[in-house]
Every structure is written in structure tokens, then in C-alpha cells.
Design a protein around this motif. Sequence first.
Motif, PDB file in Angstrom:
ATOM      1  N   SER A  44       0.828  -1.205   0.000  1.00 26.56           N
ATOM      2  CA  SER A  44       0.000   0.000   0.000  1.00 26.56           C
ATOM      3  C   SER A  44       0.868   1.262   0.000  1.00 26.56           C
ATOM      4  O   SER A  44       0.518   2.256  -0.637  1.00 26.56           O
ATOM      5  CB  SER A  44      -0.950  -0.009   1.199  1.00 26.56           C
ATOM      6  N   LYS A  45       2.015   1.230   0.676  1.00 26.74           N
ATOM      7  CA  LYS A  45       2.939   2.364   0.634  1.00 26.74           C
ATOM      8  C   LYS A  45       3.481   2.566  -0.778  1.00 26.74           C
ATOM      9  O   LYS A  45       3.624   3.695  -1.255  1.00 26.74           O
ATOM     10  CB  LYS A  45       4.097   2.156   1.601  1.00 26.74           C
ATOM     11  N   ALA A  46       3.785   1.447  -1.462  1.00 31.30           N
ATOM     12  CA  ALA A  46       4.294   1.541  -2.833  1.00 31.30           C
ATOM     13  C   ALA A  46       3.218   2.094  -3.765  1.00 31.30           C
ATOM     14  O   ALA A  46       3.509   2.903  -4.649  1.00 31.30           O
ATOM     15  CB  ALA A  46       4.760   0.167  -3.315  1.00 31.30           C
ATOM     16  N   ARG A  47       1.983   1.679  -3.575  1.00 33.95           N
ATOM     17  CA  ARG A  47       0.886   2.219  -4.390  1.00 33.95           C
ATOM     18  C   ARG A  47       0.720   3.706  -4.142  1.00 33.95           C
ATOM     19  O   ARG A  47       0.423   4.471  -5.059  1.00 33.95           O
ATOM     20  CB  ARG A  47      -0.417   1.491  -4.079  1.00 33.95           C
ATOM     21  N   PRO A 156       9.991   1.654  -5.742  1.00 34.40           N
ATOM     22  CA  PRO A 156      10.280   2.181  -4.407  1.00 34.40           C
ATOM     23  C   PRO A 156      10.775   1.086  -3.461  1.00 34.40           C
ATOM     24  O   PRO A 156      10.490  -0.095  -3.667  1.00 34.40           O
ATOM     25  CB  PRO A 156       8.940   2.746  -3.938  1.00 34.40           C
ATOM     26  N   PRO A 157      11.520   1.474  -2.439  1.00 31.15           N
ATOM     27  CA  PRO A 157      12.035   0.490  -1.489  1.00 31.15           C
ATOM     28  C   PRO A 157      10.923  -0.272  -0.762  1.00 31.15           C
ATOM     29  O   PRO A 157      11.117  -1.415  -0.357  1.00 31.15           O
ATOM     30  CB  PRO A 157      12.856   1.309  -0.498  1.00 31.15           C
ATOM     31  N   SER A 158       9.769   0.360  -0.615  1.00 28.29           N
ATOM     32  CA  SER A 158       8.674  -0.327   0.065  1.00 28.29           C
ATOM     33  C   SER A 158       8.192  -1.524  -0.743  1.00 28.29           C
ATOM     34  O   SER A 158       7.787  -2.547  -0.168  1.00 28.29           O
ATOM     35  CB  SER A 158       7.521   0.638   0.338  1.00 28.29           C
ATOM     36  N   LEU A 159       8.263  -1.445  -2.068  1.00 24.20           N
ATOM     37  CA  LEU A 159       7.868  -2.592  -2.892  1.00 24.20           C
ATOM     38  C   LEU A 159       8.898  -3.713  -2.777  1.00 24.20           C
ATOM     39  O   LEU A 159       8.531  -4.894  -2.721  1.00 24.20           O
ATOM     40  CB  LEU A 159       7.696  -2.152  -4.344  1.00 24.20           C
TER      41      LEU A 159
END
Length: 169
Positions: A44-47, A156-159
Motif C-alpha cells: 500500500s505504501k508503494a501504491r 520504491p524500497p517499500s515494494l
Amino acid sequence: MAEVDTMSSQLDQILLQLFEKLDQRLQQWIQLENLMKDGFLNISKARYSMGNKSVTSLQYPTDMEAIARVLMESSEDKNYEEFKIIRSKLSDRINDKQSKKDDEAKSALRRRKGESDNGEAVDKLTQQIDKLKVDKKEAKANQISDPLHWFGILVPPSLRSAQKEFENG
């Protein structure tokens, strides 16, 4: 009376083992739940950072296959079943796909009666085509297939952390 005491102590030991196994299972369940929760949170952070339309199922390839498989084995001497994670290589997946396609093609193609004199030439050509296909498969197998590349080069690093969380889960 002594038999009752030994039987009672054996039952106590079995009951303690049962509770230990239940505790281990509960701890593993909690660990899995936390990993999955963190993975979904990172997605969800990556989205949010890439945009709502950037991380969706539309980026998946249509012929997507699993990187890892779970194999369940049960043995006769044990009272439980074991789960094993088998990580497949890209080359194995390509070979599996190709063997399925070859089997389908062999079942669909049949030699006609009037073509017996050209059969050797056709066989040579099919062998050459097969060699070219094998060369392409080997070249493709040497490439690194990372599912993160479906979403672009600079993800992104979150992904990335979401991928690691799901792999660990």
C-alpha cells in the motif's frame, strides 16, 4: 497402583508435548501473520508513492508462473506431514512450458500419407527449428527474472521490502 502412576506420567508427558507443539504452531502462525501484514502494508505504501494505477494486477504478465512451490510429504513412520518449499529456476519453468507446448504440438500434428518422400527434409527442418528454440530458451534462462521489473526499473524500497516479506512468509 504403580501401573496407574506410570500411565499417568506418560499421559502427562504426551500432554506436555502436545502443548509445546501447539505453542510452536501458534508462534509460527503469529510470525506468518505479521509478515503478511507488513507485506500488504508495504504494497500500500508503494501504491501511494508510485500512484494508484502503477501497482495493480494489470502489470502482471498473462503467463505468470510461481517462483516457489509448496510440496506436502507424509511419511508412514511419522504421524505428521511435512511441507517443503521448492524454489524453481527460470530455466526449469521455461523447459516445463516448452515441453507442454511440444506435447500439444505433437498431438495436433500428424503426417499425411502422401508426404513420405519429403519426410526426411521436414524432420531436418524441424530439428533445426528446435535447436534455434533451445538457443533462445537458454539465452532467456540466463536472464534474471525479477517480478519487481513488472512494475518498472526504479521501484520504491517499500515494494522491495514487500517482496522480501512475502518471500519470508
